[in-house]
Design an enzyme around this catalytic site. Structure first.
Site, PDB file in Angstrom:
ATOM      1  N   ARG A  99       0.820  -1.214   0.000  1.00 40.21           N
ATOM      2  CA  ARG A  99       0.000   0.000   0.000  1.00 40.21           C
ATOM      3  C   ARG A  99       0.852   1.262   0.000  1.00 40.21           C
ATOM      4  O   ARG A  99       0.473   2.288  -0.581  1.00 40.21           O
ATOM      5  CB  ARG A  99      -0.942   0.003   1.198  1.00 40.21           C
ATOM      6  CG  ARG A  99      -2.134  -0.930   1.076  1.00 40.21           C
ATOM      7  CD  ARG A  99      -1.821  -2.410   1.010  1.00 40.21           C
ATOM      8  NE  ARG A  99      -1.318  -2.994   2.242  1.00 40.21           N
ATOM      9  CZ  ARG A  99      -0.774  -4.202   2.350  1.00 40.21           C
ATOM     10  NH1 ARG A  99      -0.630  -4.980   1.284  1.00 40.21           N
ATOM     11  NH2 ARG A  99      -0.333  -4.657   3.499  1.00 40.21           N
ATOM     12  N   CYS A 143      -6.837  -3.216   7.726  1.00 37.66           N
ATOM     13  CA  CYS A 143      -5.567  -2.610   7.307  1.00 37.66           C
ATOM     14  C   CYS A 143      -5.882  -1.137   7.093  1.00 37.66           C
ATOM     15  O   CYS A 143      -6.730  -0.801   6.251  1.00 37.66           O
ATOM     16  CB  CYS A 143      -5.041  -3.228   6.013  1.00 37.66           C
ATOM     17  SG  CYS A 143      -3.620  -2.336   5.315  1.00 37.66           S
ATOM     18  N   ASN A 144      -5.248  -0.266   7.864  1.00 36.21           N
ATOM     19  CA  ASN A 144      -5.552   1.159   7.773  1.00 36.21           C
ATOM     20  C   ASN A 144      -5.157   1.726   6.409  1.00 36.21           C
ATOM     21  O   ASN A 144      -5.974   2.365   5.737  1.00 36.21           O
ATOM     22  CB  ASN A 144      -4.826   1.929   8.880  1.00 36.21           C
ATOM     23  CG  ASN A 144      -5.418   1.694  10.259  1.00 36.21           C
ATOM     24  OD1 ASN A 144      -6.279   2.436  10.713  1.00 36.21           O
ATOM     25  ND2 ASN A 144      -4.965   0.645  10.934  1.00 36.21           N
ATOM     26  N   ALA A 194      -4.731   0.464   3.551  1.00 39.89           N
ATOM     27  CA  ALA A 194      -5.515  -0.006   2.403  1.00 39.89           C
ATOM     28  C   ALA A 194      -6.776   0.827   2.211  1.00 39.89           C
ATOM     29  O   ALA A 194      -7.372   0.800   1.123  1.00 39.89           O
ATOM     30  CB  ALA A 194      -5.873  -1.485   2.579  1.00 39.89           C
ATOM     31  N   LYS A 243       6.320  -7.620  10.089  1.00 42.90           N
ATOM     32  CA  LYS A 243       5.848  -8.390   8.941  1.00 42.90           C
ATOM     33  C   LYS A 243       6.784  -9.562   8.623  1.00 42.90           C
ATOM     34  O   LYS A 243       6.398 -10.485   7.911  1.00 42.90           O
ATOM     35  CB  LYS A 243       5.691  -7.487   7.714  1.00 42.90           C
ATOM     36  CG  LYS A 243       4.444  -6.582   7.798  1.00 42.90           C
ATOM     37  CD  LYS A 243       4.349  -5.649   6.606  1.00 42.90           C
ATOM     38  CE  LYS A 243       3.107  -4.763   6.647  1.00 42.90           C
ATOM     39  NZ  LYS A 243       1.857  -5.479   6.371  1.00 42.90           N
ATOM     40  N   CYS A 294      -2.197   1.488  12.472  1.00 42.40           N
ATOM     41  CA  CYS A 294      -1.656   0.454  11.584  1.00 42.40           C
ATOM     42  C   CYS A 294      -1.905  -0.844  12.325  1.00 42.40           C
ATOM     43  O   CYS A 294      -1.587  -0.957  13.515  1.00 42.40           O
ATOM     44  CB  CYS A 294      -0.158   0.660  11.349  1.00 42.40           C
ATOM     45  SG  CYS A 294       0.653  -0.777  10.608  1.00 42.40           S
TER      46      CYS A 294
END
Lengths: 242, 242
Positions: B55, B89-90, B92, B172, B203
């Site tokens: 993103r 998901c912020n 996105a 991640k 997030c």
């Protein structure tokens, strides 16, 4: 690197499905390859449907069948575009034929994968203890899958079975207390005293309380086996029967 | 008691999606009602698709857009039979319009729900710190949603932003080490020094490292807010705009 999307018949229970997804992620991250990123991880489409009727009552003939629910879920996942199906609930495999009949999407059996992993990791094993709930034990899912390999399965019986079921119901209420862990260990130890040299966590609620290393004999986590195999199939390994 | 199935646009990243599902389960178990069972919990159909392009690069114009991926996922979830959509998901949400255009299924915005929860729980707040990644901050998702309420958002800038991004990338990769936790706390503390009286975990990777109570000011966990609201909508509360 990922070639197939896995469809997950889940929610039996929801915490066990989350545990399965976490284990898929570990194996996916471990197989990303050099320089791998999040984008290389395995895609899962998960129907976490806790409304599926109780598998134990259904096998006992005292409750409605999960079969139509599982068939609907399988068809929904097919429409969503999955390439193969898995079901992280051992007892629900008493109704696996309903899933197979509902869709041409290949179905990977948790029971078959657990037995295959047992034979590979513990060659020569003669007697295993299976922490199986009423529905799984009464349907003889592990007994029938282990017999052709000449492996005997022992499952909790009588008062021990009731204690095991009470612990599973407690997990399903969110109880992961020390008392529940000790109850689960007590049931496993009773199977070890009956000669089991390996314990199969044959209910996906069990690894929410016990991990391999917590017992005096090795524990095979059926959830983790299915997660490992799901990643392998997603990465391109030939599916069973294909 | 459950009336609607939630569709989850997930996998951004997969661990954040699992965290979201675990939080849905907690709120679902907490709202089962007396004598409630597993079968009363909320149904989720989750597309955990880590292949959605980054993103941050997309918002910066240096990478492919996630929009077609998100639109495909939304249509797949629609075919699977979901009643509303959420996306844990912020960043996105910079591409939320692509989801809304792809399907008539109502979309519940994480950003809108987080801002609503902030205003309810912290009336009179004037300045909040938002732990937002590049894509979320550059698209001004929180700034734009907070401005009409007269609330100012501060986000990590410059070297602080780079440190925050490095920590998010580490999560991640599966890194939840003490060092990562301290880095995340350092970034949050810098926003507190800039006058933030509340920190928004803006997030969904952040709550994998920090929980409310870990900072000198309250932390609003956007994942937890979305989970709570998902359960409310699944239980029958009127959906936004309906």
């Amino acid at each position: 690197m990922t070639r197939r999307t896995a469809g997950v018949l889940g929610g039996m229970g929801p915490a066990a499905t989350i545990d399965f997804m976490a284990k898929v992620l570990v194996h996916s991250q471990g197989s990303r390859g050099p320089g791998g990123r999040e984008q290389d991880d395995v895609r899962l489409i998960v129907d976490s449907n806790p409304a599926v009727p109780d598998r134990n009552a259904a096998v006992a003939g005292t409750g409605p069948s999960p079969a139509p629910f599982l068939a609907d879920m399988a068809r929904g996942l097919e429409r969503a575009g999955v390439d193969f199906l898995v079901m992280p609930c051992n007892a629900a495999h008493a109704f696996a034929d309903a899933v197979r009949a509902a869709t041409p999407v290949p179905f990977v059996s948790l029971i078959d994968e657990a037995v295959a992993a047992l034979r590979t990791r513990f060659p020569g094993v003669e007697r295993v203890g299976v922490l199986a709930v009423n529905g799984c034990a009464d349907a003889r899912l592990y007994e029938n899958a282990l017999a052709p390999a000449g492996i005997e399965a022992v499952t909790p019986q009588g008062a021990l079975r009731r204690r095991f079921m009470d612990t599973v119901w407690a997990i399903k209420r969110g109880d992961k207390s020390r008392g529940s862990i000790e109850d689960m260990r007590l049931v496993a130890n009773a199977l070890i005293e009956q000669g089991a040299s390996v314990i199969i966590a044959g209910c996906t609620e069990v690894p929410l309380l016990l991990a391999d290393g917590d017992l005096d004999v090795p524990m095979l986590d059926s959830t983790d086996v299915l997660a490992l195999r799901t990643v392998a199939y997603a990465r391109g390994e030939a599916l069973p029967g294909q």
